[in-house]
Design a protein around this motif. Structure first.
Motif, PDB file in Angstrom:
ATOM      1  N   LEU A  86       0.824  -1.220   0.000  1.00  0.00           N
ATOM      2  CA  LEU A  86       0.000   0.000   0.000  1.00  0.00           C
ATOM      3  C   LEU A  86       0.853   1.263   0.000  1.00  0.00           C
ATOM      4  CD1 LEU A  86      -2.792  -1.072   2.518  1.00  0.00           C
ATOM      5  CD2 LEU A  86      -3.034  -0.758   0.041  1.00  0.00           C
ATOM      6  N   ASN A  87       1.951   1.259   0.758  1.00  0.00           N
ATOM      7  CA  ASN A  87       2.810   2.433   0.850  1.00  0.00           C
ATOM      8  C   ASN A  87       3.665   2.612  -0.394  1.00  0.00           C
ATOM      9  OD1 ASN A  87       5.841   3.324   1.899  1.00  0.00           O
ATOM     10  ND2 ASN A  87       4.184   4.648   2.611  1.00  0.00           N
ATOM     11  N   GLN A  88       4.347   1.575  -0.816  1.00  0.00           N
ATOM     12  CA  GLN A  88       5.335   1.694  -1.886  1.00  0.00           C
ATOM     13  C   GLN A  88       4.726   1.704  -3.283  1.00  0.00           C
ATOM     14  OE1 GLN A  88       8.794   2.102  -1.172  1.00  0.00           O
ATOM     15  NE2 GLN A  88       7.792   2.454   0.795  1.00  0.00           N
ATOM     16  N   PHE A  89       3.692   0.900  -3.496  1.00  0.00           N
ATOM     17  CA  PHE A  89       3.141   0.782  -4.844  1.00  0.00           C
ATOM     18  C   PHE A  89       1.886   1.611  -5.074  1.00  0.00           C
ATOM     19  CE2 PHE A  89       5.650  -3.084  -4.271  1.00  0.00           C
ATOM     20  CZ  PHE A  89       6.481  -2.972  -5.364  1.00  0.00           C
ATOM     21  N   PHE A  90       1.166   1.915  -3.985  1.00  0.00           N
ATOM     22  CA  PHE A  90      -0.039   2.712  -4.142  1.00  0.00           C
ATOM     23  C   PHE A  90       0.089   4.098  -3.525  1.00  0.00           C
ATOM     24  CE2 PHE A  90      -1.523  -1.662  -4.555  1.00  0.00           C
ATOM     25  CZ  PHE A  90      -2.191  -1.578  -5.771  1.00  0.00           C
ATOM     26  N   GLY A  91       1.258   4.387  -2.939  1.00  0.00           N
ATOM     27  CA  GLY A  91       1.539   5.712  -2.416  1.00  0.00           C
ATOM     28  C   GLY A  91       0.724   6.115  -1.195  1.00  0.00           C
ATOM     29  N   MET A  92       0.177   5.136  -0.492  1.00  0.00           N
ATOM     30  CA  MET A  92      -0.615   5.446   0.694  1.00  0.00           C
ATOM     31  C   MET A  92       0.315   5.911   1.824  1.00  0.00           C
ATOM     32  SD  MET A  92      -3.242   2.974   2.830  1.00  0.00           S
ATOM     33  CE  MET A  92      -4.463   2.906   1.526  1.00  0.00           C
ATOM     34  N   TYR A  93      -0.110   6.906   2.583  1.00  0.00           N
ATOM     35  CA  TYR A  93       0.632   7.419   3.733  1.00  0.00           C
ATOM     36  C   TYR A  93       0.955   6.248   4.663  1.00  0.00           C
ATOM     37  CZ  TYR A  93       1.551  10.372   7.865  1.00  0.00           C
ATOM     38  OH  TYR A  93       2.104  10.987   8.962  1.00  0.00           O
ATOM     39  N   TYR A  94       2.193   6.180   5.142  1.00  0.00           N
ATOM     40  CA  TYR A  94       2.654   4.995   5.868  1.00  0.00           C
ATOM     41  C   TYR A  94       1.866   4.702   7.138  1.00  0.00           C
ATOM     42  CZ  TYR A  94       5.355   7.982   9.078  1.00  0.00           C
ATOM     43  OH  TYR A  94       5.738   8.898  10.001  1.00  0.00           O
ATOM     44  N   VAL A  95       1.307   5.693   7.785  1.00  0.00           N
ATOM     45  CA  VAL A  95       0.506   5.443   8.992  1.00  0.00           C
ATOM     46  C   VAL A  95      -0.771   4.684   8.623  1.00  0.00           C
ATOM     47  CG1 VAL A  95      -0.783   6.538  10.880  1.00  0.00           C
ATOM     48  CG2 VAL A  95       1.482   7.401  10.243  1.00  0.00           C
ATOM     49  N   TYR A  96      -1.436   5.096   7.535  1.00  0.00           N
ATOM     50  CA  TYR A  96      -2.644   4.394   7.093  1.00  0.00           C
ATOM     51  C   TYR A  96      -2.313   2.980   6.611  1.00  0.00           C
ATOM     52  CZ  TYR A  96      -4.594   9.113   7.119  1.00  0.00           C
ATOM     53  OH  TYR A  96      -4.989  10.379   7.477  1.00  0.00           O
ATOM     54  N   ALA A  97      -1.215   2.856   5.888  1.00  0.00           N
ATOM     55  CA  ALA A  97      -0.790   1.534   5.415  1.00  0.00           C
ATOM     56  C   ALA A  97      -0.489   0.617   6.590  1.00  0.00           C
ATOM     57  CB  ALA A  97       0.433   1.674   4.506  1.00  0.00           C
ATOM     58  N   THR A  98       0.142   1.162   7.630  1.00  0.00           N
ATOM     59  CA  THR A  98       0.438   0.377   8.832  1.00  0.00           C
ATOM     60  C   THR A  98      -0.843  -0.069   9.518  1.00  0.00           C
ATOM     61  OG1 THR A  98       2.544   1.521   9.158  1.00  0.00           O
ATOM     62  CG2 THR A  98       1.598   0.434  11.082  1.00  0.00           C
ATOM     63  N   LEU A  99      -1.816   0.813   9.615  1.00  0.00           N
ATOM     64  CA  LEU A  99      -3.091   0.471  10.248  1.00  0.00           C
ATOM     65  C   LEU A  99      -3.789  -0.660   9.498  1.00  0.00           C
ATOM     66  CD1 LEU A  99      -5.339   0.965  12.315  1.00  0.00           C
ATOM     67  CD2 LEU A  99      -6.238   2.717  10.771  1.00  0.00           C
TER      68      LEU A  99
END
Length: 159
Positions: A23-36
């Motif tokens: 989610l973070n690396q390939f879809f550019g989602m903010y890392y906090v949201y990706a972590t959640l």
């Protein structure tokens, strides 16, 4: 049991990390949201495996286990989120000492936070509280009955 718990944790961790990093690396989602999102998904995988295989909870009702698991899981998610956030921000502020880009800082922070939470929080609480049919189960069952059926006592033992 410890080895089964570690295998279950590894499967959940792989699920969590793959989804978070994807989610973070390939879809550019903010890392906090990706972590959640990764933590929630990994937690579901871990709960199912632990209930069915790791702790062999034939004597524990699924409702009691789920209730207790959610309590521990909320703490786990909070510790993972805050741990990842604080470590990532700390590493990014250390540009004079350590040269890390934001992706590397995020992944390193996520690994450190996840290992610490798994060892210090999850395993111990799963083993001693969540998947244990102890006195606390009777107390929780009675509390759930009171919520479900009103504040009437369910038996003389409840008093």
């Amino acid at each position: 049991m410890f080895m089964r718990a570690q295998l279950s944790a590894q499967i959940a961790t792989v699920t969590d990390f793959l989804l978070s990093i994807l989610l973070n690396q390939f879809f550019g989602m903010y890392y906090v949201y990706a972590t959640l999102i990764g933590s929630v998904t990994g937690g579901l995988v871990n709960c199912i495996i632990n209930y069915k295989w790791t702790f062999r909870t034939d004597d524990c009702s699924p409702a009691n286990v789920l209730f207790k698991y959610i309590l521990v899981w909320i703490g786990s998610i909070g510790l993972n989120l805050w741990g990842t956030y604080l470590l990532t921000e700390f590493l990014l502020m250390q540009s004079g000492f350590i040269q890390l880009n934001s992706s590397t800082a995020f992944i390193l922070s996520k690994v450190i936070a996840a290992v610490m939470v798994a060892v210090l929080w999850n395993y111990n609480l799963h083993r001693t509280f969540v998947f244990k049919n102890a006195h606390i189960n009777r107390l929780l069952k009675n509390k759930i009955k009171r919520i479900k059926y009103g504040n009437k006592k369910t038996s003389k033992k409840d008093a």
